[in-house]
Design an enzyme around this catalytic site. Structure first.
Site, short mmCIF file in Angstrom:
data_model
loop_
_atom_site.label_atom_id
_atom_site.label_comp_id
_atom_site.label_asym_id
_atom_site.label_seq_id
_atom_site.Cartn_x
_atom_site.Cartn_y
_atom_site.Cartn_z
N LYS A 80 0.93 -1.21 0.09
CA LYS A 80 -0.06 0.06 0.15
C LYS A 80 0.97 1.29 -0.02
O LYS A 80 1.91 1.14 0.37
CB LYS A 80 -0.84 0.01 1.34
CG LYS A 80 -2.22 0.73 1.05
CD LYS A 80 -3.04 -0.06 0.72
CE LYS A 80 -4.58 0.61 0.46
NZ LYS A 80 -5.40 0.18 0.21
N GLY A 180 -26.33 1.25 1.99
CA GLY A 180 -25.42 2.17 1.24
C GLY A 180 -25.82 1.29 -0.19
O GLY A 180 -25.32 0.32 -0.60
N VAL A 181 -26.41 2.40 -1.12
CA VAL A 181 -26.51 2.03 -2.47
C VAL A 181 -25.88 2.52 -3.62
O VAL A 181 -26.31 2.92 -4.56
CB VAL A 181 -28.25 1.53 -2.87
CG1 VAL A 181 -28.74 0.30 -2.16
CG2 VAL A 181 -28.95 2.90 -2.42
N GLY A 182 -24.64 2.69 -3.35
CA GLY A 182 -23.56 3.71 -4.08
C GLY A 182 -23.11 2.72 -5.07
O GLY A 182 -23.90 1.67 -5.76
N VAL A 184 -21.15 -0.16 -5.29
CA VAL A 184 -21.28 -1.56 -5.04
C VAL A 184 -22.80 -1.83 -4.84
O VAL A 184 -23.43 -2.93 -5.16
CB VAL A 184 -20.50 -2.07 -4.14
CG1 VAL A 184 -20.58 -3.53 -3.91
CG2 VAL A 184 -18.94 -1.83 -4.32
N TYR A 186 -25.77 -0.70 -5.57
CA TYR A 186 -26.57 -0.64 -6.60
C TYR A 186 -26.53 -2.00 -7.53
O TYR A 186 -27.49 -2.69 -7.83
CB TYR A 186 -26.25 0.49 -7.72
CG TYR A 186 -26.85 0.19 -8.93
CD1 TYR A 186 -28.27 1.13 -8.87
CD2 TYR A 186 -26.46 -0.32 -10.20
CE1 TYR A 186 -28.79 1.00 -10.18
CE2 TYR A 186 -26.99 -0.34 -11.25
CZ TYR A 186 -28.52 0.09 -11.41
OH TYR A 186 -29.16 0.08 -12.52
P1 NAD Z 1 -19.73 4.54 -2.90
O1 NAD Z 1 -19.47 5.64 -2.06
O2 NAD Z 1 -20.07 4.75 -4.23
O3 NAD Z 1 -21.30 4.03 -2.05
C1 NAD Z 1 -21.19 4.04 -0.72
C2 NAD Z 1 -22.67 4.79 -0.45
O4 NAD Z 1 -23.08 4.54 0.89
C3 NAD Z 1 -23.04 6.19 -1.07
O5 NAD Z 1 -24.38 5.96 -1.82
C4 NAD Z 1 -23.28 6.91 0.31
O6 NAD Z 1 -24.25 7.86 0.20
C5 NAD Z 1 -23.93 5.86 1.11
N1 NAD Z 1 -23.71 5.98 2.69
C6 NAD Z 1 -22.67 6.83 3.43
N2 NAD Z 1 -22.76 6.83 4.57
C7 NAD Z 1 -24.16 6.09 4.68
C8 NAD Z 1 -24.71 5.99 6.15
N3 NAD Z 1 -24.47 6.35 7.28
N4 NAD Z 1 -25.96 5.31 5.95
C9 NAD Z 1 -26.27 4.84 4.69
N5 NAD Z 1 -25.59 4.98 3.34
C10 NAD Z 1 -24.42 5.74 3.64
O7 NAD Z 1 -19.08 3.40 -2.44
P2 NAD Z 1 -18.80 1.93 -3.25
O8 NAD Z 1 -17.54 2.00 -4.21
O9 NAD Z 1 -20.02 1.44 -3.33
O10 NAD Z 1 -18.16 1.05 -1.95
C11 NAD Z 1 -18.96 0.70 -0.69
C12 NAD Z 1 -17.95 0.01 0.33
O11 NAD Z 1 -17.42 -1.14 -0.20
C13 NAD Z 1 -17.13 0.79 0.91
O12 NAD Z 1 -16.81 0.49 2.23
C14 NAD Z 1 -15.92 0.55 0.06
O13 NAD Z 1 -14.68 0.56 0.61
C15 NAD Z 1 -16.00 -1.06 0.05
N6 NAD Z 1 -15.46 -1.79 -1.25
C16 NAD Z 1 -15.81 -1.15 -2.44
C17 NAD Z 1 -15.04 -1.85 -3.67
C18 NAD Z 1 -15.46 -1.39 -4.95
O14 NAD Z 1 -15.17 -2.18 -6.00
N7 NAD Z 1 -16.11 -0.14 -5.32
C19 NAD Z 1 -14.27 -2.89 -3.40
C20 NAD Z 1 -14.21 -3.26 -2.13
C21 NAD Z 1 -14.74 -2.76 -0.97
#
Ligand code: NAD
Length: 367
Positions: A80, A180-182, A184, A186
């Site tokens: 890292k 959280g429906v961002g 991942v 979604y």
């Molecule tokens: P993202 O930022 O796109 O989505 C996160 C969502 O959570 C957002 O829509 C945000 O508005 C919402 N959120 C924030 N605080 C909240 C709360 N208190 N209550 C409810 N919703 C809340 O992130 P992502 O890329 O979808 O990643 C989600 C998680 O998965 C993170 O912890 C990330 O570290 C982990 N992760 C992601 C990936 C990847 O490929 N994107 C890979 C491994 C791990």
């Protein structure tokens, strides 16, 4: 504690301090373990309060990457990097190209990628100086957004947990809460919808939430309501540390399976507490390894189909972890660490073969 003692404490191999006054770069690269392959891990840009905090973070995160890669069955080690600075104000082409030169100097022992505070665009600057970078956009031959693969792997992990805990082959009719429906969340909702699960979700962003309500018939719930819902599965896909002293007594779900990183506030305390309360926990770094699998695929000419196929393997990985946890009577997060460590130890003797055969990017004489 001296720096060398700190390195030895958790088995780190190398720390590189990068200092370039011309670009303002102050960065630390930590290589934890390269026994089964080069150390891959993102580059975080963060305004650390002190250099000590930055060092602590990079050592912790790089070690986590060793476990994650090992458990995912990848021929990669853990590394890292952190750039000390304000990601909103201090980014420049010069800064990232300077960082790229330091990465190039390691000749493939460390491979970087985007992380918190850095973006695909930043990595494209890094790429101007080194080939040892992943997470590049699809347009430039990279793997692009890892979220669909992460979500698919999470969905496969959830199916494994359902099979193990409930003896069911699919999620049809099960109630799942998604926090959280961002990116991942979604795609996870999409898989759950297609398999006939009943989905409840929350998000602090209303637009994001309404999208899944509209597209997948998700029932929206308030932020704090998510923990106490009468559901079968809780899928944390937003923040870390949501499994803690406050939330565990509220949970009615019998399975925790979500993509968020660092879900347990305390690895030792809360891993044990959820085991005691009869909840099956799919360890975060094992179930969300799809993202790492996706970028790792970029190293051998990116192939989306192969990335999804490898992410499907998360099902079997979790089955192994669940069985081991029961056999040894330990929390599943402890069992995951054991699976990872065992793989590193057993394959460490193959070091030279893996580096030259499995990773065409790595030149034999670089080692
Ligand atoms: P993202 O930022 O796109 O989505 C996160 C969502 O959570 C957002 O829509 C945000 O508005 C919402 N959120 C924030 N605080 C909240 C709360 N208190 N209550 C409810 N919703 C809340 O992130 P992502 O890329 O979808 O990643 C989600 C998680 O998965 C993170 O912890 C990330 O570290 C982990 N992760 C992601 C990936 C990847 O490929 N994107 C890979 C491994 C791990």
């Amino acid at each position: 504690m001296s720096i060398f003692e700190k390195l030895s404490e958790k088995g780190h191999e190398q720390i590189v301090f990068c200092n370039d006054p011309d670009s303002g770069l102050k960065a630390i690269i930590a290589i934890h373990d390269t026994n089964i392959g080069p150390a891959l891990g993102g580059c975080r840009m963060w305004n650390y309060k002190s250099e000590k905090d930055a060092l602590r973070d990079v050592l912790r995160l790089s070690r986590g990457m060793s476990y994650k890669a090992a458990v995912a069955g990848l021929n990669l080690g853990g590394g890292k990097s952190v750039i000390i600075g304000d990601a909103k104000k201090e980014k420049s082409e010069l800064l990232f190209r300077s960082f790229g030169r330091f990465v190039e100097g390691l000749a493939g022992r460390y491979i970087t990628a985007e992380d918190v505070g850095t973006s695909v665009k930043d990595m494209e600057w890094v790429r101007m100086e080194t080939q040892y970078v992943t997470g590049i956009s699809r347009a430039l031959g990279g793997s692009g957004d890892p979220s669909p693969v992460t979500a698919f792997g999470t969905y496969m992990g959830m199916k494994a947990a359902v099979k193990y805990k409930l003896g069911l082959d699919n999620l049809s009719g099960l109630k799942v809460s998604v926090q959280g429906v961002g990116h991942v969340g979604y795609y996870l909702c999409k898989h759950l919808y297609e398999e006939g699960a009943e989905i409840f979700a929350t998000d602090i962003d209303q637009d994001t939430l309404q999208k899944v309500v509209k597209e997948f018939g998700v029932k929206e719930v308030a932020i704090d309501e998510i923990y106490g819902l009468d559901v079968d599965i809780y899928a944390p896909c937003a923040l870390g540390a949501t499994i803690n002293d406050d939330t565990i007594p509220k949970l009615k779900a019998v399975i925790i399976a979500g993509a968020a990183n660092n879900q347990l506030e305390s690895e030792s305390k809360h891993g044990q507490a959820i085991r005691k309360s009869g909840i099956l926990y799919a360890p975060d770094y094992a179930i969300n390894a799809g993202g790492l699998i996706n970028v790792a695929n970029e190293m051998e000419r990116y192939n989306r189909e192969r990335a999804f196929m490898q992410a499907e393997g998360i099902y079997d990985t979790l089955m192994t972890i669940f069985s081991l946890a029961d056999k040894e009577d330990v929390p599943t997060n402890v069992a995951a660490d054991q699976v990872a460590m065992q793989r590193v130890e057993s394959l460490s003797k193959l070091k030279s073969i893996f580096l030259t055969r499995k990773n065409p990017m790595i030149k034999r004489d670089a080692w």
